[in-house]
Scaffold this active site. Structure first.
Site, PDB file in Angstrom:
ATOM      1  N   GLU A  99     -14.652 -91.974  17.101  1.00 38.87           N
ATOM      2  CA  GLU A  99     -13.740 -92.465  18.146  1.00 38.87           C
ATOM      3  C   GLU A  99     -12.443 -91.706  17.954  1.00 38.87           C
ATOM      4  O   GLU A  99     -11.703 -91.927  17.007  1.00 38.87           O
ATOM      5  CB  GLU A  99     -13.541 -93.977  18.006  1.00 38.87           C
ATOM      6  CG  GLU A  99     -12.976 -94.611  19.275  1.00 38.87           C
ATOM      7  CD  GLU A  99     -11.465 -94.698  19.264  1.00 38.87           C
ATOM      8  OE1 GLU A  99     -10.839 -93.729  19.771  1.00 38.87           O
ATOM      9  OE2 GLU A  99     -10.929 -95.681  18.769  1.00 38.87           O
ATOM     10  N   CYS A 148      -5.089 -95.960  21.306  1.00 33.89           N
ATOM     11  CA  CYS A 148      -6.026 -94.940  21.781  1.00 33.89           C
ATOM     12  C   CYS A 148      -6.458 -95.193  23.215  1.00 33.89           C
ATOM     13  O   CYS A 148      -6.754 -94.253  23.953  1.00 33.89           O
ATOM     14  CB  CYS A 148      -7.230 -94.860  20.860  1.00 33.89           C
ATOM     15  SG  CYS A 148      -8.119 -96.410  20.658  1.00 33.89           S
TER      16      CYS A 148
END
Length: 499
Positions: free
Chosen positions: A239, A273
């Site tokens: 990720e 994020c």
């Protein structure tokens, strides 16, 4: 800061708002990491043998400790990241929900299920189940040091794996708190272990005898993780951040959209994020929307609504992106280069920024947002998708929300609410492109930490034996006719059966 005491190298965790020392932790070496993994391998055998129900009961004990000591854990999160207590609590609360979901649903998702054996092997029973991998290495980030790593740790544990956790060097205290709480709930074996240090420690974990690595961080570091893991063909989940867009249609609830843009862009000092970094707004409502965003952004105060930049080096990245946007003709309706201080960055709203600027193309990871006018939603989708990232997105539209969401090249999209996909435990979390691959959360997250095991069991013998050298020509002829009759009836007639 590092020091050496009795040949053990240590480092200090600092409060980014004050530089006060929060705690001191060892820099674990390759040998330390390998020892932890070996212990985890032994612990895994016991943990896997417990079965779903007993593992779930122990995970709930852990969840209970976290919930009862919520203020204590939140204080550690705030001290190491600088984020307000309310924001620390939000991520912990979400993480607790995910632990519960994984514990409750692991058997349903991973347990044995029947499959159809098909026509030729109708005398068989076919089943598939998911078995744990063994030892999972989790390398966590500093921006959400509870929520993000537990999205891997909780699901890996529920699937039956042991875990070795390497938290960010900025938040080792949070990692230590979580591991200690688990040891209190599960004292029998070191099922969840902690290793601390810098990049070298993470690299050692990647090279160790683990069965999978789950990493959250930058795309550049993700590539290094993959390269190191490739030496042992260790699978990885990556990720790796995003440049997430928000789309505002002409029929959107502008107040709700503006509030989502401000919260998505500035919460946690923009160090999210899946935070909002780009906004594409229909021309019919652009001016009104920009006014609402700017008005709300003026009320957001660093040090009260969000904390300092946890990584001091990120200040220069934010300053460079703002400067590049302004140099290319963009305007700052709020903030600007002088909004970047020694620790904090004031909210910055940029408009009229070219699409090839750093503020649009690169992940800023700071409290800035770029708002762009588009002629219609087709243009919005095209520009939103014109990115090497593809993590999350948000759409505000009364009529076309689902349609637009499906057209966005992202792993996740929220419609008419900001970032809600992250809080729904049953939904998978992950991206495409430079945002990485693999999924945590939901059924997909459980399956990431297990391997499918297929079993075919013959229930009774039949005369039509295909897997034997004793198979006759007559059997082959019969099978050929059977398949031609059964499957050949689809697709119409051809020159071989025009009779």
């Amino acid at each position: 800061m590092t020091s050496t005491t009795q040949a053990v190298e240590t480092f200090d965790s600092l409060n980014p708002a004050t530089d006060e020392v929060v705690g001191t932790y060892p820099v674990h070496t390759d040998d330390d990491v390998n020892t932890a993994v070996a212990k985890a391998r032994e612990a895994f055998r016991w943990w896997a043998s417990l079965g779903f129900a007993e593992r779930a009961e122990r995970l709930r004990r852990w969840k209970g400790i976290i919930a009862r000591r919520l203020p204590e854990l939140c204080a550690v999160v705030s001290a190491e990241t600088g984020k307000p207590a309310g924001d620390a609590q939000l991520e912990v609360v979400l993480a607790v929900e995910h632990i519960e979901w994984a514990a409750r649903n692991a058997r349903r998702v991973l347990g044995p299920k029947r499959r159809s054996p098909g026509l030729l092997l109708a005398n068989h029973a076919a089943t598939v189940e998911y078995q744990p991998l063994g030892v999972v290495g989790v390398i966590g980030p500093w921006n959400y040091p509870v929520f993000t790593p537990l999205g891997s740790i909780g699901y890996a544990l529920a699937a039956g794996n042991a875990v070795v956790f390497k938290p960010s060097e900025y938040t080792p205290g949070v990692g230590a708190w979580l591991v200690d709480a688990f040891a209190e709930a599960v004292p029998e074996h070191p099922v969840l272990q902690l290793v601390t240090g810098f990049g070298a420690t993470g690299a050692a974990l990647t090279r160790a005898d683990v069965d999978k690595i789950a990493f959250t961080g930058s795309a550049a570091t993700g590539r290094k993780i993959m390269a190191a893991a490739a030496e042992r063909l260790t699978p990885v989940i990556i990720e790796a951040g995003g440049k997430d867009p928000l789309l505002v249609d002409a029929d959107a609830d502008l107040d709700a959209a503006a509030d989502a843009a401000v919260w998505g862009a500035f919460s946690n000092a923009g160090q999210t994020c899946v935070g909002v970094e780009r906004v594409y707004v229909h021309a019919a409502v652009y001016d009104e929307f920009v006014g609402k965003v700017t008005e709300r952004a003026r009320t957001v105060r660093p040090g009260e609504h969000y904390g300092p930049m946890t990584m001091r080096s990120q200040l220069e990245v934010v300053r460079r992106h703002i400067a590049d946007a302004l140099a290319r003709g963009g305007r700052a309706l709020l903030g600007g280069t002088d909004a970047v201080g020694d620790r904090y960055v004031r909210p910055t709203v940029l408009v009229e920024v070219p699409e090839d600027s750093e503020a649009v193309r690169e992940e800023t990871f700071g409290p800035t947002v770029v708002v762009m006018r588009v002629s219609d939603m087709d243009e919005a989708v095209e520009k939103a998708n014109d990115s090497r990232y593809g993590l999350g997105a948000t759409v505000f539209s009364r009529r076309r929300g689902m349609e637009l969401a499906r057209r966005l090249r992202t792993g996740m999209t929220s419609v008419n609410a900001p970032l809600s996909f992250a809080g729904i435990a049953s939904l998978p979390f992950g991206g495409v492109g430079d945002s990485g691959f693999g999924r945590i959360h939901g059924p997909e997250g459980l399956r990431e930490f297990a391997r499918p095991k297929a079993v075919a069991r013959q229930r009774f013998r039949v005369p039509l034996a295909l897997t034997t050298f004793a198979r006759s020509a007559k059997t082959d002829e019969f099978v050929g006719r059977l398949i031609a009759t059964w499957h050949g009836r689809h697709g119409g007639r051809d020159k071989w059966n025009r009779r």
